[in-house]
Design a protein around this motif. Structure first.
Motif, PDB file in Angstrom:
ATOM      1  N   PRO A   1       0.828  -1.202   0.000  1.00  0.00           N
ATOM      2  CA  PRO A   1       0.000   0.000   0.000  1.00  0.00           C
ATOM      3  C   PRO A   1       0.863   1.254   0.000  1.00  0.00           C
ATOM      4  O   PRO A   1       1.859   1.336   0.719  1.00  0.00           O
ATOM      5  CB  PRO A   1      -0.825  -0.137   1.282  1.00  0.00           C
ATOM      6  CG  PRO A   1      -0.070  -1.105   2.135  1.00  0.00           C
ATOM      7  CD  PRO A   1       0.635  -2.024   1.194  1.00  0.00           C
ATOM      8  N   GLN A   2       0.473   2.230  -0.813  1.00  0.00           N
ATOM      9  CA  GLN A   2       1.262   3.431  -0.987  1.00  0.00           C
ATOM     10  C   GLN A   2       0.889   4.506   0.027  1.00  0.00           C
ATOM     11  O   GLN A   2      -0.247   4.552   0.515  1.00  0.00           O
ATOM     12  CB  GLN A   2       1.065   3.965  -2.402  1.00  0.00           C
ATOM     13  CG  GLN A   2       1.456   2.972  -3.491  1.00  0.00           C
ATOM     14  CD  GLN A   2       2.905   2.536  -3.389  1.00  0.00           C
ATOM     15  OE1 GLN A   2       3.813   3.345  -3.574  1.00  0.00           O
ATOM     16  NE2 GLN A   2       3.141   1.269  -3.067  1.00  0.00           N
ATOM     17  N   PRO A   3       1.837   5.396   0.361  1.00  0.00           N
ATOM     18  CA  PRO A   3       1.525   6.502   1.278  1.00  0.00           C
ATOM     19  C   PRO A   3       0.358   7.333   0.740  1.00  0.00           C
ATOM     20  O   PRO A   3       0.284   7.603  -0.459  1.00  0.00           O
ATOM     21  CB  PRO A   3       2.822   7.314   1.298  1.00  0.00           C
ATOM     22  CG  PRO A   3       3.891   6.333   0.923  1.00  0.00           C
ATOM     23  CD  PRO A   3       3.248   5.390  -0.050  1.00  0.00           C
ATOM     24  N   GLY A   4      -0.542   7.701   1.630  1.00  0.00           N
ATOM     25  CA  GLY A   4      -1.696   8.485   1.222  1.00  0.00           C
ATOM     26  C   GLY A   4      -2.839   7.677   0.659  1.00  0.00           C
ATOM     27  O   GLY A   4      -3.828   8.240   0.191  1.00  0.00           O
ATOM     28  N   SER A   5      -2.736   6.337   0.698  1.00  0.00           N
ATOM     29  CA  SER A   5      -3.820   5.490   0.186  1.00  0.00           C
ATOM     30  C   SER A   5      -5.101   5.731   0.966  1.00  0.00           C
ATOM     31  O   SER A   5      -5.073   5.975   2.178  1.00  0.00           O
ATOM     32  CB  SER A   5      -3.428   4.010   0.293  1.00  0.00           C
ATOM     33  OG  SER A   5      -2.308   3.732  -0.521  1.00  0.00           O
TER      34      SER A   5
END
Length: 302
Positions: free
Chosen positions: A199-203
């Motif tokens: 999961p990417q930052p800011g998801s």
């Protein structure tokens, strides 16, 4: 639903104790599944205090057992994450039913438990009750109806792949599998792609990943992961509601057999196993089952 109290008044509540359990769900090994905190006899606990305790436990879910308001139910349940209340969730449903039974709860119908929650009445069955140990066994709940299903818009699929750190070539199919929390389901090429996701930052999206295991040596048919930003945790170890929605989609479309086992939690050093079964007498019903065992029990001091 009751009105939340002013949090500033919580410290003024009179001292009291309530029975408390912490149950490991989706694994018979005490530390390998997903824990849920269960507060018994919680009818005198208000919403703000429930939310505060859920933030304090910092588990994915904390539940509160109450007397039912529907005569068809055996008990009522409220479910909180560190970020707020949920109408329904799978592993808290199994763990709370297990805690209720272990504490001496007796359902009106033998072998069936009916839970009342904000999503309505949820039926559970005792798949593997253990007559020698009343604090162990397998329970299953009937998957609630999907509130949103069908194909996702291509732009939604692209965003979900990006937030999960995946490439378009990892994807086989995508669909809404939302039974309340807002799940998006992504069927990937294999279990390796599921475990490779990040999961990417800011998801922001609630994304469920599923992919088949290709090795016959693996004690599960598929690998599942659940990304849940906004609920106070980035990834849920083992997720009943997601597996319920995925099974309704994938069994319903013939992509998976009527009976299969999902592994979840591998990326978090857990070994969750979710047992999915299509009811032979009623194919529209999917049962979502898992082993439960109480790890902690005692009293909660308010």
């Amino acid at each position: 639903m009751d009105q939340p109290e002013d949090p500033a008044t919580l410290s003024q509540l009179p001292p009291a104790t309530l029975p408390f359990s912490q149950v490991n769900v989706f694994s018979a090994a005490p530390l390998a599944g997903n824990p849920v905190a269960v507060v018994h006899a919680a009818d005198g606990v208000g919403a703000a205090e429930m939310a505060a305790f859920a933030r304090w436990t910092n588990l994915s879910e904390t539940t509160f057992l109450l007397a039912p308001t529907d005569p068809a139910a055996d008990y009522r349940l409220r479910i909180f994450t560190p970020g707020g209340e949920l109408p329904f969730a799978g592993h808290p449903t199994l763990g709370s039913a297990h805690a209720w039974l272990a504490a001496g709860g007796r359902p009106a119908a033998e072998g069936r438990v009916v839970q009342e929650c904000a999503a309505g009445l949820i039926t559970l069955r005792q798949d593997r009750p253990d007559s020698q140990d009343h604090d162990a066994g397998r329970l299953a709940f009937a998957a609630p109806p999907l509130v949103r299903s069908g194909p996702m818009h291509p732009a939604e699929v692209d965003r979900a792949l990006a937030e999960a750190g995946l490439e378009p070539e990892d994807l086989v199919d995508a669909a809404w599998v939302d039974n309340g929390p807002g799940w998006m389901g992504l069927l990937l090429t294999d279990a390796a792609a599921v475990l490779r996701a990040a999961p990417q930052p800011g998801s922001e999206l609630k994304i469920g990943l599923v992919g088949p295991h290709v090795s016959a040596q693996t004690p599960a048919d598929v690998e599942v992961r659940a990304f849940v930003p906004g609920l106070g945790i980035p990834e849920d170890p083992v997720t009943g509601s997601l597996n319920a929605g995925l099974a309704q989609w994938l069994i319903g479309t013939g992509r998976l057999p009527a009976h299969y086992v999902a592994s979840q939690g591998t990326a978090l050093a857990r070994a969750g196993r979710v047992h999915l079964d299509q009811d032979a007498a009623d194919p529209a019903t999917i049962w979502v089952g898992g082993d439960c065992v109480t790890v902690l029990h005692g009293t909660l001091r308010r």
